[in-house]
Design a protein around this motif. Sequence first.
Motif, PDB file in Angstrom:
ATOM      1  N   ASP A   1       0.816  -1.203   0.035  1.00  0.00           N
ATOM      2  CA  ASP A   1       0.084  -0.079   0.128  1.00  0.00           C
ATOM      3  C   ASP A   1       0.803   1.229  -0.001  1.00  0.00           C
ATOM      4  O   ASP A   1       0.584   2.187  -0.579  1.00  0.00           O
ATOM      5  CB  ASP A   1      -1.090  -0.163   1.360  1.00  0.00           C
ATOM      6  CG  ASP A   1      -2.027  -1.131   1.075  1.00  0.00           C
ATOM      7  OD1 ASP A   1      -2.095  -1.595  -0.108  1.00  0.00           O
ATOM      8  OD2 ASP A   1      -2.655  -1.362   2.121  1.00  0.00           O
TER       9      ASP A   1
ATOM     10  N   GLN B   1       0.669   4.201  -2.471  1.00  0.00           N
ATOM     11  CA  GLN B   1       0.461   5.800  -2.115  1.00  0.00           C
ATOM     12  C   GLN B   1       1.521   6.667  -2.575  1.00  0.00           C
ATOM     13  O   GLN B   1       1.047   7.587  -3.033  1.00  0.00           O
ATOM     14  CB  GLN B   1       0.276   5.836  -0.631  1.00  0.00           C
ATOM     15  CG  GLN B   1      -0.851   5.217  -0.106  1.00  0.00           C
ATOM     16  CD  GLN B   1      -0.817   4.706   1.541  1.00  0.00           C
ATOM     17  OE1 GLN B   1       0.456   4.538   2.059  1.00  0.00           O
ATOM     18  NE2 GLN B   1      -1.921   4.919   2.130  1.00  0.00           N
TER      19      GLN B   1
ATOM     20  N   GLU C   1       0.490   9.737  -5.055  1.00  0.00           N
ATOM     21  CA  GLU C   1       0.876  11.164  -4.792  1.00  0.00           C
ATOM     22  C   GLU C   1       1.819  11.960  -5.732  1.00  0.00           C
ATOM     23  O   GLU C   1       1.687  12.870  -6.414  1.00  0.00           O
ATOM     24  CB  GLU C   1       1.614  11.297  -3.169  1.00  0.00           C
ATOM     25  CG  GLU C   1       0.764  10.942  -2.023  1.00  0.00           C
ATOM     26  CD  GLU C   1      -0.269  11.852  -1.789  1.00  0.00           C
ATOM     27  OE1 GLU C   1      -0.380  13.134  -2.281  1.00  0.00           O
ATOM     28  OE2 GLU C   1      -1.223  11.353  -1.238  1.00  0.00           O
TER      29      GLU C   1
ATOM     30  N   TYR D   1       5.675   9.101   3.696  1.00  0.00           N
ATOM     31  CA  TYR D   1       5.663   7.549   3.200  1.00  0.00           C
ATOM     32  C   TYR D   1       7.082   7.108   2.911  1.00  0.00           C
ATOM     33  O   TYR D   1       7.764   6.089   3.182  1.00  0.00           O
ATOM     34  CB  TYR D   1       5.170   7.682   1.626  1.00  0.00           C
ATOM     35  CG  TYR D   1       3.642   7.922   1.759  1.00  0.00           C
ATOM     36  CD1 TYR D   1       2.722   7.662   2.866  1.00  0.00           C
ATOM     37  CD2 TYR D   1       2.912   8.600   0.792  1.00  0.00           C
ATOM     38  CE1 TYR D   1       1.754   7.736   2.549  1.00  0.00           C
ATOM     39  CE2 TYR D   1       1.622   8.885   0.709  1.00  0.00           C
ATOM     40  CZ  TYR D   1       0.862   8.562   1.794  1.00  0.00           C
ATOM     41  OH  TYR D   1      -0.406   8.885   1.894  1.00  0.00           O
TER      42      TYR D   1
END
Length: 493
Positions: free
Chosen positions: A205, A209, A213, A241
């Motif tokens: 994930d 992500q 972004e 992240y």
Amino acid sequence: MEFFSLVLYLLLTYTLLTLLSLLSRSRAGPKLPPGPAPLPVIGNLLKLGDKPHKSLAELAKIHGPIMSLKLGRKTTVVISSPALAKEVLQKQDLAFSSRTVPNAAHVDDHDKYSVVWLPVSDRWRSLRKIMNSHIFSGSRLDANQNLRQKKVQELIDYAGKCCQDGIAVDIGSVIFTTSLNLLSNTIFSVDIANPNQDSAKQFRDLVWQIMVEAGKPNLVDYFPALVKIDPQGIRSRMTDYFKKMFELFGRLIDERLELRRLGESGGEKDVIDILLNINEEIDRTHIEHLCLDLFVAGTDTTSSSVEWAMAELLHSPDTLDRAKAELEKTLGKTKMVQESDIAQLPYLRAIMKETMRLHPPAPFLVPHRVETDVEISGYTVPQGAQVLVNAWAIGRDPSVWTNPTSFMPERFLDSDIDIRGRDFELIPFGAGRRICPGLSLAVQVVPVMLGSLINSFDWKLEGEIKPEELDMDDKFGLTLQKAQPLRVVPFPL
Ligand code: HEM
């Protein structure tokens, strides 16, 4: 009456500002490529819409294969023909090979270490050399062939289970997971995206992500004055992240160093061993940033290619039948495709080319930049301009391709055109010195995954959707995705 005065006033102001903006363009000295008139402040940003690859292809029909726009404060030159792509990526390659760095890539100084974002420099050359000789060389790829085959077998096993249970497979999602595991095993000899483990799912994930972004248009990139405000919060989320990614890489590297200290490792079992062995060429910070580059650049690109190929085949069943017939004749029903089989499967190779012609995962490549004024085709590309090569538009140019929007893999059967950066009408991996270093891996992995899926099952669209009803719309982001994920149900052959 007052209302009409206001409208008149606004119209006059608008016309005046547009004229001023046009004048400032023509007074700028160097002859910029033609392009639409920019509005004050925002320039041509509104022209991009939510599908910039399409909008810019349409604009190129009006302004020509080299055009300039103003995206906020950023001068952008768009290239939309094979001849000009050759000029930019081959003839004047060095002048055009710097990068426009998005704000999100500045997190943790990534831009100072990343092979994707560094300008052409000694550091960049050394990273490319390390990748070419220690990760993507023929002998390295050969050494990992069994590992890749094992990961594709796991993919087929997963689809087999869905077949037994009668449930649909989300092709993009499972290929993304397979690509992640394939890379994590090549680099660290571990599965970090095993859907049955929570921590592994979190990692998957996380990479996802980062893709989301990085694919969002960020106002800060067009109006650098907004950098401190970070209006969309993109940089703040990316910081979070990146922190998690670097923690994970750091932990995996520490574990390996500990094993080496205990004398339990130290050979050249995987990429991390090799990188630790050549530590006079690459230090730990570089290794961590290189891992990030490889995971981000190598996963979504691969999964989007396989997903589009499957979607096109299911959309035109004749092509699927022909692909199945070739696989059955060459390998036999239900056999998985091995890398050594690819040379005997011309139609499968043609499907990959045709898919990348219509759906290049990076429709503008990765944005290039010029560091000085550069002359091209009678125009000046001014210092600092961003240069986008619209590979998507080139792949659909009617002056280059017959029936350009139709999926016809057979067009490549009697053609020498290849995707390795030599033929500028088909450049999904770019060309020249910034060509994708993962090309040699991708051209093995994509047909093996695709061919194995096709030759192991019969596939039907979920919900009894008819082939001609399949939604083939795309969604612009870091890579060009299918707008609606492809969900297909496997049946025994
Ligand atoms: C760069 C496409 C797979 C690693 C690029 C570029 C494109 C591209 C278009 C930019 C070229 C340019 O700026 O002119 C693709 C496609 C892939 C794929 C279509 C698969 C279908 C991979 C894989 C890896 C990888 C598997 C590694 C595991 C990279 C890196 C760069 C890059 C590190 C940056 C190179 C540089 O700036 O010097 N790729 N790629 N790619 N790709 Fe790929």
